[in-house]
Scaffold this motif. Sequence first.
Motif, PDB file in Angstrom:
ATOM      1  N   VAL A 277       0.853  -1.194   0.000  1.00 27.08           N
ATOM      2  CA  VAL A 277       0.000   0.000   0.000  1.00 27.08           C
ATOM      3  C   VAL A 277       0.884   1.238   0.000  1.00 27.08           C
ATOM      4  O   VAL A 277       2.000   1.219   0.501  1.00 27.08           O
ATOM      5  CB  VAL A 277      -0.964   0.058   1.215  1.00 27.08           C
ATOM      6  CG1 VAL A 277      -2.079  -0.950   1.068  1.00 27.08           C
ATOM      7  CG2 VAL A 277      -0.230  -0.129   2.529  1.00 27.08           C
ATOM      8  N   ARG A 278       0.364   2.308  -0.584  1.00 30.51           N
ATOM      9  CA  ARG A 278       1.083   3.584  -0.634  1.00 30.51           C
ATOM     10  C   ARG A 278       0.478   4.541   0.377  1.00 30.51           C
ATOM     11  O   ARG A 278      -0.712   4.442   0.701  1.00 30.51           O
ATOM     12  CB  ARG A 278       0.961   4.214  -2.034  1.00 30.51           C
ATOM     13  CG  ARG A 278       1.597   3.441  -3.166  1.00 30.51           C
ATOM     14  CD  ARG A 278       3.085   3.291  -3.015  1.00 30.51           C
ATOM     15  NE  ARG A 278       3.775   4.554  -2.797  1.00 30.51           N
ATOM     16  CZ  ARG A 278       4.354   5.260  -3.775  1.00 30.51           C
ATOM     17  NH1 ARG A 278       4.313   4.844  -5.016  1.00 30.51           N
ATOM     18  NH2 ARG A 278       4.976   6.392  -3.486  1.00 30.51           N
ATOM     19  N   GLN A 279       1.289   5.460   0.857  1.00 34.88           N
ATOM     20  CA  GLN A 279       0.793   6.490   1.772  1.00 34.88           C
ATOM     21  C   GLN A 279      -0.403   7.199   1.143  1.00 34.88           C
ATOM     22  O   GLN A 279      -0.344   7.595  -0.020  1.00 34.88           O
ATOM     23  CB  GLN A 279       1.899   7.509   2.031  1.00 34.88           C
ATOM     24  CG  GLN A 279       1.506   8.569   3.030  1.00 34.88           C
ATOM     25  CD  GLN A 279       2.659   9.512   3.313  1.00 34.88           C
ATOM     26  OE1 GLN A 279       3.067  10.263   2.443  1.00 34.88           O
ATOM     27  NE2 GLN A 279       3.191   9.465   4.515  1.00 34.88           N
ATOM     28  N   GLY A 280      -1.474   7.348   1.904  1.00 31.70           N
ATOM     29  CA  GLY A 280      -2.655   8.066   1.411  1.00 31.70           C
ATOM     30  C   GLY A 280      -3.661   7.179   0.704  1.00 31.70           C
ATOM     31  O   GLY A 280      -4.771   7.621   0.404  1.00 31.70           O
ATOM     32  N   GLN A 281      -3.298   5.932   0.415  1.00 37.99           N
ATOM     33  CA  GLN A 281      -4.218   5.009  -0.258  1.00 37.99           C
ATOM     34  C   GLN A 281      -5.378   4.650   0.689  1.00 37.99           C
ATOM     35  O   GLN A 281      -5.160   4.430   1.884  1.00 37.99           O
ATOM     36  CB  GLN A 281      -3.435   3.746  -0.629  1.00 37.99           C
ATOM     37  CG  GLN A 281      -4.214   2.766  -1.483  1.00 37.99           C
ATOM     38  CD  GLN A 281      -3.359   1.542  -1.825  1.00 37.99           C
ATOM     39  OE1 GLN A 281      -2.130   1.615  -1.887  1.00 37.99           O
ATOM     40  NE2 GLN A 281      -4.026   0.422  -2.039  1.00 37.99           N
TER      41      GLN A 281
END
Length: 481
Positions: A407-411
């Motif tokens: 997962v990416r930051q802000g997802q």
Amino acid sequence: MNKAIPRGATRINQRLKQFPRRHLLLASTIAASIMGLMALLPSGDVEAKRNEIPMPIDAFQSQETTTELTGSSTPSQSSPFISNNDTDKSESSIKELEQEAEAKALAKAAYDLEQRLGKWHHVTIKSGDNLSVLFNNQGLNASVVYQVANTPKYGETLARIRPGESLEFRINQEGILTQLRYVKSKLESIFFNREDEGYRAELVTLSPEIRPTYANGTIESSLFLASQKAGLSQNLTMELAGIFGWDIDFVQDIRSGDSFNLLYEEKYLEGEKLGDGNILVASFTNQGQTYTAIRYTDSNGDTDYYTPDGKSMKKAFLRTPVDFTRISSRFNPNRLHPVFKTKRPHRGVDYAAPMNTPIKAAGDGRVQFSGWQNGFGNVVFIQHPNNVVTVYAHANKLAGLKKGQKVRQGQTIAYVGQTGWATGPHLHYEFRVNGVHRNPMTVKLPDAAPIAKSEMASFKKRSELMIARLEKQSETLLATQ
Ligand SMILES: [Zn+2]
């Protein structure tokens, strides 16, 4: 030199054959304005010109003559003492002539096209309009609507026409729709071209001209007022605040006298401003301390903002992973539990938010768990670098992530709810370092990854260039004040 003429002429012919339709459209606009100009001339003149050879053709032919005449005074035939300067001049005038010839060739092509395909009729879509009515207004029957709307690839886009967009019809003398242009925006159109069997559609996108623009401001009362005064749009102001938002709290920290300056992109199409692009470089002085950020795209195509020495402007974690309405319970090792009424530590922060507000991953990582746990209800655990685990509990819905998934930051990873032991919709958020619960509101957050070593040389170049440009602009402005 003599060779240059046929070469130029061939080039124009080849280009005409290959001309994308949008150029032809542009040319047809040129042709239309020429016709418009002719209409403004005294009537006798107009009659004469219209009855003779149509203007664009006339112009096209006379151009060839001019080119030949220029050809006779080539440097090889004239004085050997010709200066370099003169050579440049004749080269540039040849270039100009070529450009002129090209424009006239375009105008001629547009004129021919108009004869063959019909004139453009522009219709702006209003609310309540539908395709059948719009086509009917142009004298086109239902079978044409059916044919166009069933064009492979883009026909279905016509089912989603919206007020403010436009349709342009080209109907020939037999009443056949030869071309349709669906203008979705200034930069995006879909062309439908009639073929033997039905229509063929293609998407045409234009890229705007990008102009770097400078702005600066000093804050008297608020960032928004100062940036408005500096001519920045609200979006650009939000972006500016977003870049520096990791270091400066724009609600608590801003003081009168704080200042900013930046270089950003403005997008133009044919001289008309379409909107803003990206902030290229910016600096912000808050309570005497100046922060500078440079936009940089690395060789993987990832773009971010960095300090002049290559550190990320971001932190590795968002402070709060949800847009909350209030903090309903703080981190408290000695709290009385609201459901059990016994002393139970509260090892996270509760952020009250409306049902189904998106919950964002606080940082990059991998899903450790996404599912149901007693007490937590629907809960997501994310494993981050350096033994950090973040926990997001009481979700109404999960975003369907699987264990081990990146997962990416802000997802978005889940949506706020009150599953498990909860008294109202909220996010219970935990921040664990080496298995120990830390207060998410005060824990020192690590910086996001800096510029990679392999990118450093390229970044430094960019950084120095952008800062020099920013400084030059601000000096120029000071000098003129
Ligand atoms: Zn809680």
